[in-house]
Design a protein around this motif. Structure first.
Motif, PDB file in Angstrom:
ATOM      1  N   THR A 364       0.792  -1.384   0.051  1.00  0.00           N
ATOM      2  CA  THR A 364       0.029   0.025  -0.012  1.00  0.00           C
ATOM      3  C   THR A 364       0.761   1.146  -0.042  1.00  0.00           C
ATOM      4  OG1 THR A 364      -0.193   0.032   2.465  1.00  0.00           O
ATOM      5  CG2 THR A 364      -1.846  -1.196   1.412  1.00  0.00           C
ATOM      6  N   ASN A 365       0.314   2.244  -0.501  1.00  0.00           N
ATOM      7  CA  ASN A 365       0.808   3.563  -0.376  1.00  0.00           C
ATOM      8  C   ASN A 365       1.473   3.871   0.781  1.00  0.00           C
ATOM      9  OD1 ASN A 365       0.918   3.520  -2.942  1.00  0.00           O
ATOM     10  ND2 ASN A 365      -0.026   5.576  -3.273  1.00  0.00           N
ATOM     11  N   GLU A 366       0.632   3.700   2.045  1.00  0.00           N
ATOM     12  CA  GLU A 366       1.147   3.781   3.440  1.00  0.00           C
ATOM     13  C   GLU A 366       2.576   3.015   3.640  1.00  0.00           C
ATOM     14  OE1 GLU A 366      -2.607   5.072   3.163  1.00  0.00           O
ATOM     15  OE2 GLU A 366      -2.059   3.078   2.602  1.00  0.00           O
ATOM     16  N   VAL A 367       2.395   1.869   3.197  1.00  0.00           N
ATOM     17  CA  VAL A 367       3.743   1.138   3.380  1.00  0.00           C
ATOM     18  C   VAL A 367       4.986   1.886   2.554  1.00  0.00           C
ATOM     19  CG1 VAL A 367       4.799  -1.055   2.641  1.00  0.00           C
ATOM     20  CG2 VAL A 367       2.679  -1.287   3.741  1.00  0.00           C
ATOM     21  N   MET A 368       4.761   2.472   1.348  1.00  0.00           N
ATOM     22  CA  MET A 368       5.561   3.083   0.562  1.00  0.00           C
ATOM     23  C   MET A 368       6.035   4.260   1.387  1.00  0.00           C
ATOM     24  SD  MET A 368       5.667   1.275  -2.163  1.00  0.00           S
ATOM     25  CE  MET A 368       5.220  -0.245  -1.057  1.00  0.00           C
ATOM     26  N   ARG A 369       5.228   4.896   2.240  1.00  0.00           N
ATOM     27  CA  ARG A 369       5.758   5.913   3.012  1.00  0.00           C
ATOM     28  C   ARG A 369       6.619   5.656   4.105  1.00  0.00           C
ATOM     29  NH1 ARG A 369       0.179   7.421   1.730  1.00  0.00           N
ATOM     30  NH2 ARG A 369       0.206   9.342   0.500  1.00  0.00           N
ATOM     31  N   GLU A 370       6.285   4.349   4.636  1.00  0.00           N
ATOM     32  CA  GLU A 370       7.451   3.904   5.822  1.00  0.00           C
ATOM     33  C   GLU A 370       8.516   3.481   5.091  1.00  0.00           C
ATOM     34  OE1 GLU A 370       7.037   3.093   9.153  1.00  0.00           O
ATOM     35  OE2 GLU A 370       5.397   4.579   8.818  1.00  0.00           O
ATOM     36  N   VAL A 371       8.588   3.215   4.135  1.00  0.00           N
ATOM     37  CA  VAL A 371       9.915   2.659   3.221  1.00  0.00           C
ATOM     38  C   VAL A 371      10.858   4.046   3.241  1.00  0.00           C
ATOM     39  CG1 VAL A 371      10.988   1.620   1.076  1.00  0.00           C
ATOM     40  CG2 VAL A 371       8.879   0.417   1.839  1.00  0.00           C
ATOM     41  N   ILE A 372      10.012   4.888   2.666  1.00  0.00           N
ATOM     42  CA  ILE A 372      10.876   6.294   2.311  1.00  0.00           C
ATOM     43  C   ILE A 372      11.244   6.923   3.569  1.00  0.00           C
ATOM     44  CG2 ILE A 372      10.527   8.312   1.341  1.00  0.00           C
ATOM     45  CD1 ILE A 372       8.375   7.294  -0.612  1.00  0.00           C
ATOM     46  N   GLY A 373      10.447   6.769   4.651  1.00  0.00           N
ATOM     47  CA  GLY A 373      10.688   7.277   6.092  1.00  0.00           C
ATOM     48  C   GLY A 373      11.854   6.553   6.672  1.00  0.00           C
ATOM     49  N   ASP A 374      11.780   5.292   6.512  1.00  0.00           N
ATOM     50  CA  ASP A 374      12.873   4.465   7.058  1.00  0.00           C
ATOM     51  C   ASP A 374      14.311   4.924   6.598  1.00  0.00           C
ATOM     52  OD1 ASP A 374      11.191   3.283   8.729  1.00  0.00           O
ATOM     53  OD2 ASP A 374      11.098   1.129   7.627  1.00  0.00           O
ATOM     54  N   SER A 375      14.241   5.126   5.306  1.00  0.00           N
ATOM     55  CA  SER A 375      15.377   5.422   4.440  1.00  0.00           C
ATOM     56  C   SER A 375      15.770   6.848   4.886  1.00  0.00           C
ATOM     57  CB  SER A 375      15.185   5.209   3.031  1.00  0.00           C
ATOM     58  OG  SER A 375      16.398   5.686   2.252  1.00  0.00           O
ATOM     59  N   THR A 376      14.779   7.589   5.185  1.00  0.00           N
ATOM     60  CA  THR A 376      15.227   9.123   5.490  1.00  0.00           C
ATOM     61  C   THR A 376      15.670   9.164   6.885  1.00  0.00           C
ATOM     62  OG1 THR A 376      13.324   9.761   3.928  1.00  0.00           O
ATOM     63  CG2 THR A 376      14.270  11.208   5.794  1.00  0.00           C
ATOM     64  N   PHE A 377      15.307   8.458   7.915  1.00  0.00           N
ATOM     65  CA  PHE A 377      15.542   8.674   9.152  1.00  0.00           C
ATOM     66  C   PHE A 377      16.280   7.834   9.901  1.00  0.00           C
ATOM     67  CE2 PHE A 377      11.424  11.452   8.683  1.00  0.00           C
ATOM     68  CZ  PHE A 377      11.962  12.545   9.006  1.00  0.00           C
ATOM     69  N   ASP A 378      16.477   6.437   9.246  1.00  0.00           N
ATOM     70  CA  ASP A 378      17.302   5.309   9.929  1.00  0.00           C
ATOM     71  C   ASP A 378      18.788   5.496   9.440  1.00  0.00           C
ATOM     72  OD1 ASP A 378      14.967   4.852  11.164  1.00  0.00           O
ATOM     73  OD2 ASP A 378      14.745   2.800  10.029  1.00  0.00           O
TER      74      ASP A 378
END
Length: 378
Positions: A364-378
């Motif tokens: 889902t696009n919610e999961v896509m946001r999590e993938v992008i968020g993880d890459s941004t902040f982790d």
């Protein structure tokens, strides 16, 4: 975007195929809910079912960009028929990557010739985005496995000749390490399918429930090693998400072109609707954003080809941006058609109904946001 001579030729040939084979029957097939097996067979004749596979695997050996161009042009012509055509070999990617020579000959080659339809049975009633939590089991019994469980939202579920089924062969502490893939023919005793009627989206696609009740498969039907199924799926999703993104781009192009044609011809208060500044600016914004989304998809594809690996974050970005834009474009197309936009004869409503689907499948696009968020902040 600059294309090679070969890519431009393929694009024109697919556009011709879509104009001659898809567009004339799109409304009829949608109204009747016709699964387009005849178009799938014709697409097989010109190597459109698995263009990225090597020729030894029944494909045409095309590069990723060319493969995406084909997907885009088909969805531009009609998203429903395009979904059925591009998913006719769904799951064969994993068989090519992880299967045996015998499995490839038995399943992949007939599918690329349009003789068989494939599908993938991953999603379950309690395990969608959280794929590692699937509950379908595959218990070892000698040289066989016995599969039990239920799958939902399975594309091609009731029309497929075989499915790549994911099941739990063990329950380790790390749940994703206990999942294994199997190739299961849909006529196997104990396997039943039921079409899921009344779903949002084009009527030319098939979505079904799959029930596995003591389904016995041979050890030879296992796809790769035990416990590696989760990793097979993760490898596959990055590329498939780019496919979803380009499908959204193609559908958005189709809807926008219909919008432009309609407002150019429609007269209101003695002048063309396209003369209204508010309309012109809305269309201009959509065209600019669509060009940006398309560039993101193809730039990501080229970079992945150059690096010989997929960028998970960029694939997620492409899917998020393109699928979100598709909903906006198709909504505007319906709105600017006025009352006519609500009727299938004018076709934009099909694009609008389709627009939610790619925001949900392949993560889902919610999961896509999590993938992008993880890459941004982790």
């Amino acid at each position: 975007m600059r294309l090679s001579d070969e890519q431009a030729f393929v694009q024109q040939e697919v556009r011709r195929f879509a104009k001659e084979e898809i567009e004339p029957v799109a409304v009829e097939y949608e109204q009747n809910g016709t699964y387009p097996i005849d178009i799938i067979e014709h697409a097989a004749d010109i190597d459109l079912l698995a263009p990225g596979f090597d020729e030894t695997h029944g494909g045409a050996g095309m590069d990723l960009v060319t493969e995406l161009l084909i997907n885009e042009e088909l969805h531009r012509a009609d998203p429903g028929i395009a979904e059925s055509v591009t998913s006719a070999t769904f799951g064969c990617e994993s068989i090519v990557e992880h299967g045996t020579t015998e499995q490839i000959e038995k399943y992949v080659l007939p599918a690329t010739r349009g003789e068989k339809v494939s599908g993938v049975a991953m999603t379950e009633p309690e395990a969608g985005s959280d794929f590692a939590r699937i509950q379908t089991t595959a218990e070892r019994d000698g040289d066989e496995y016995v599969l039990n469980g239920d799958k939902v939202f399975i594309s091609n579920g009731s029309v497929a000749d075989f499915l790549v089924v994911y099941a739990r062969t063990s329950s380790p502490e790390r749940a994703h390490e206990g999942i294994t893939a199997f190739v299961v023919e849909t006529e196997t005793p104990g396997l039943e399918t039921t079409p899921m009627e009344g779903h949002l989206g084009p009527a030319t696609t098939d979505i079904a429930q799959v029930f596995l009740n003591d389904v016995r498969v041979s050890e030879d039907d296992r796809l790769g090693a035990e416990g590696r199924g989760f990793y097979h799926v993760m490898e596959f999703l990055d590329e498939s998400r780019l496919g979803v993104a380009v499908a959204a781009v193609g559908a958005a192009r189709g809807a926008l072109e219909m919008l432009i044609d309609y407002v150019s011809e429609r007269q209101v208060f003695g002048e063309s609707v396209s003369e209204k500044q508010a309309v012109r600016h809305r269309v201009a914004n959509l065209r600019a954003r669509l060009a940006a989304a398309r560039s993101l998809v193809y730039q990501t594809a080229r970079e992945c080809e150059d690096a010989d690996e997929f960028d998970t974050e960029r694939a997620a970005m492409a899917k998020l941006v393109a699928t979100t834009l598709l909903e906006e474009v198709s909504s505007e197309a319906v709105q600017l058609h006025g009352g006519y936009g609500c009727f299938d004869e004018y076709r934009v409503e099909t694009y609008f109904r389709f627009s939610k689907i790619p925001q949900i499948y392949e993560g889902t696009n919610e999961v896509m946001r999590e993938v992008i968020g993880d890459s941004t902040f982790d």
